[in-house]
Scaffold this active site. Structure first.
Site, PDB file in Angstrom:
ATOM      1  N   ASP A 256       0.814  -1.232   0.000  1.00 42.91           N
ATOM      2  CA  ASP A 256       0.000   0.000   0.000  1.00 42.91           C
ATOM      3  C   ASP A 256       0.842   1.273   0.000  1.00 42.91           C
ATOM      4  O   ASP A 256       0.315   2.347  -0.275  1.00 42.91           O
ATOM      5  CB  ASP A 256      -0.918   0.035   1.231  1.00 42.91           C
ATOM      6  CG  ASP A 256      -1.805  -1.182   1.340  1.00 42.91           C
ATOM      7  OD1 ASP A 256      -2.069  -1.809   0.304  1.00 42.91           O
ATOM      8  OD2 ASP A 256      -2.215  -1.514   2.470  1.00 42.91           O
TER       9      ASP A 256
ATOM     10  N   GLU B 262      -9.622   0.760  -3.152  1.00 46.88           N
ATOM     11  CA  GLU B 262     -10.651   0.076  -2.352  1.00 46.88           C
ATOM     12  C   GLU B 262     -11.215   0.962  -1.238  1.00 46.88           C
ATOM     13  O   GLU B 262     -12.352   0.798  -0.822  1.00 46.88           O
ATOM     14  CB  GLU B 262     -10.095  -1.230  -1.766  1.00 46.88           C
ATOM     15  CG  GLU B 262      -8.918  -1.006  -0.815  1.00 46.88           C
ATOM     16  CD  GLU B 262      -8.301  -2.290  -0.275  1.00 46.88           C
ATOM     17  OE1 GLU B 262      -8.673  -3.392  -0.724  1.00 46.88           O
ATOM     18  OE2 GLU B 262      -7.421  -2.183   0.616  1.00 46.88           O
TER      19      GLU B 262
HETATM   20  O1  F6P Z   1      -2.289  -3.928   3.566  1.00 47.64           O
HETATM   21  C1  F6P Z   1      -2.117  -4.750   2.458  1.00 47.64           C
HETATM   22  C2  F6P Z   1      -3.440  -5.225   1.970  1.00 47.64           C
HETATM   23  O2  F6P Z   1      -3.182  -5.986   0.828  1.00 47.64           O
HETATM   24  C3  F6P Z   1      -4.489  -4.132   1.724  1.00 47.64           C
HETATM   25  O3  F6P Z   1      -4.244  -3.409   0.565  1.00 47.64           O
HETATM   26  C4  F6P Z   1      -5.764  -4.930   1.731  1.00 47.64           C
HETATM   27  O4  F6P Z   1      -6.891  -4.187   2.099  1.00 47.64           O
HETATM   28  C5  F6P Z   1      -5.480  -5.961   2.771  1.00 47.64           C
HETATM   29  O5  F6P Z   1      -4.075  -6.090   2.888  1.00 47.64           O
HETATM   30  C6  F6P Z   1      -6.078  -7.307   2.464  1.00 47.64           C
HETATM   31  O6  F6P Z   1      -5.863  -8.139   3.538  1.00 47.64           O
HETATM   32  P1  F6P Z   1      -6.268  -9.663   3.574  1.00 47.64           P
HETATM   33  O7  F6P Z   1      -5.090 -10.418   3.034  1.00 47.64           O
HETATM   34  O8  F6P Z   1      -6.499  -9.923   5.022  1.00 47.64           O
HETATM   35  O9  F6P Z   1      -7.484  -9.855   2.744  1.00 47.64           O
END
Ligand code: F6P
Length: 359
Positions: A139, A234
């Site tokens: 991110d 998102e």
């Molecule tokens: O922080 C990294 C990230 O990939 C975000 O961009 C995303 O919202 C989140 O992690 C997704 O997490 P998970 O793997 O728990 O779905």
């Protein structure tokens, strides 16, 4: 000297390159290296602690994921414990972690993670743990570093997807809405959107007005461009509205963000009458080989983390402040989250090129 490495939170391409660089730098100093599996779970008796040698890290720099595995549900200060009735309670297991590290003869630790892991490291450091951090997240929302490794790879994955969407959008005169990751930061959407020539880019930092998005699509139509590409972070939300979230998170996990692309696509189709499709790029952005840029940055961070230990910079994070790698106190890093500056030159240039931010 015996050091331990751990990788926590969502994985990011480049983690294995950090591990390799840290292990080789440490071993070449005559230090011993342990790998704590699955965040800090290995130090809580929930997973293993393994020896990392030259052999363990041979040929891994180009591989995605992490050989140590990871979790975003393992905060030792509020560790979720399942009760007999299926409910969960959060327990502070930090003292247990510290005692286990002491028994294993761990002198210092390298924690690779995003802001969640940085906060855990800050609290462990306050309890006397000798720890340095390496910023990791696709991110790019960690302050005090120009960029984090994994971000460049994620942006390239998104660019590749947008390039592919362009051709099919054009063939069908459709609007295509692509949702990319980033939580509350819009860096992936901004960089991928500008680099791939998106028509509309929506960021959490610039709340949108659906009417303005539709005006842009209609203006393109009048100019003979029957298709449009919308890249949405998102965490983007309408003016006065809130982010879309997906169902409940598991115990110990941050809220899951996502679903905004679907909402926007439906609204665009309703308002403009144009056929609109949406897709969520999702975890593809976290997978695969790190780009050369991320591999080099991760390797530099791994080497710098070992130097930071040698210099006893406890409670510091290694950071890129171009052209140098420096160290910054974790408290300073956590003071202000990094977000896209709405007046940043990349945003100004995008606007000058005619890209709409829906505002
Ligand atoms: O922080 C990294 C990230 O990939 C975000 O961009 C995303 O919202 C989140 O992690 C997704 O997490 P998970 O793997 O728990 O779905």
């Amino acid at each position: 000297m015996r050091i331990a490495l751990s990788t926590g939170g969502g994985d990011a391409p480049g983690l294995n390159a950090v591990i390799r660089a840290a292990v080789l730098s440490a071993v070449n100093r005559g230090w011993e290296v342990l790998g704590v599996k699955r965040g800090f779970a290995g130090l809580l008796g929930e997973d293993e602690v393994v020896h990392l040698t030259r052999e363990s890290v041979r040929g891994i720099a180009h591989l995605g994921g992490t050989i140590l595995r990871s979790t975003n549900r393992g905060n030792p200060f509020c560790y979720p414990i399942r009760q007999a009735d299926g409910s969960h309670v959060e327990v502070d297991r930090s003292d247990e972690l510290i005692e286990n590290a002491r028994q294993l003869g761990i002198d210092a630790m390298v924690s690779m993670g995003g802001d969640g892991s940085l906060d855990i490291a800050r609290r462990l450091c306050a309890k006397g743990v000798r720890i340095v951090c390496v910023p990791k997240t696709i991110d790019n929302d960690v302050a005090c570093t120009v960029t984090t490794f994994g971000f460049d790879t994620a942006v390239n994955t998104a660019i590749d997807a947008i390039d592919k969407l362009h051709t099919t959008a054009e063939s069908h005169d459709r609007v295509l809405v692509l949702e990319v990751m980033g939580r509350e930061a819009g860096f992936i959407a901004l960089h991928a959107g500008v680099a791939s020539g998106a028509d509309v880019i929506l960021l959490p930092e610039i709340p949108y007005d659906i009417g303005k998005i539709c005006e842009k699509i209609a203006a393109r139509e009048r100019a003979g461009r029957g298709f449009s590409i919308v890249v949405v972070a998102e965490g983007a939300h309408p003016k006065g509205g809130t982010m879309q979230t997906i169902g409940p998170s598991l115990p110990g996990q941050a809220k899951r963000i996502g679903g905004v692309a679907y909402v926007i696509a439906r609204e665009i189709q309703d308002i403009t009458g144009k056929e609109t499709r949406s897709l969520v790029l999702g975890h593809l952005q976290r997978g695969g080989m790190p780009t050369g840029y991320d591999r080099l940055l991760a390797t530099r961070f791994g080497g710098a983390a070992v130097r930071a230990i040698a210099e006893e910079r406890w409670g510091h994070m290694v950071a890129l402040q171009s052209p140098n790698i420096v160290t910054v106190p974790i408290e300073q890093v956590l003071r202000t989250p990094k977000r896209v500056e709405p007046g940043h030159d990349t945003v100004q240039t995008a606007r000058a090129l005619g890209i709409s931010f829906g505002d």
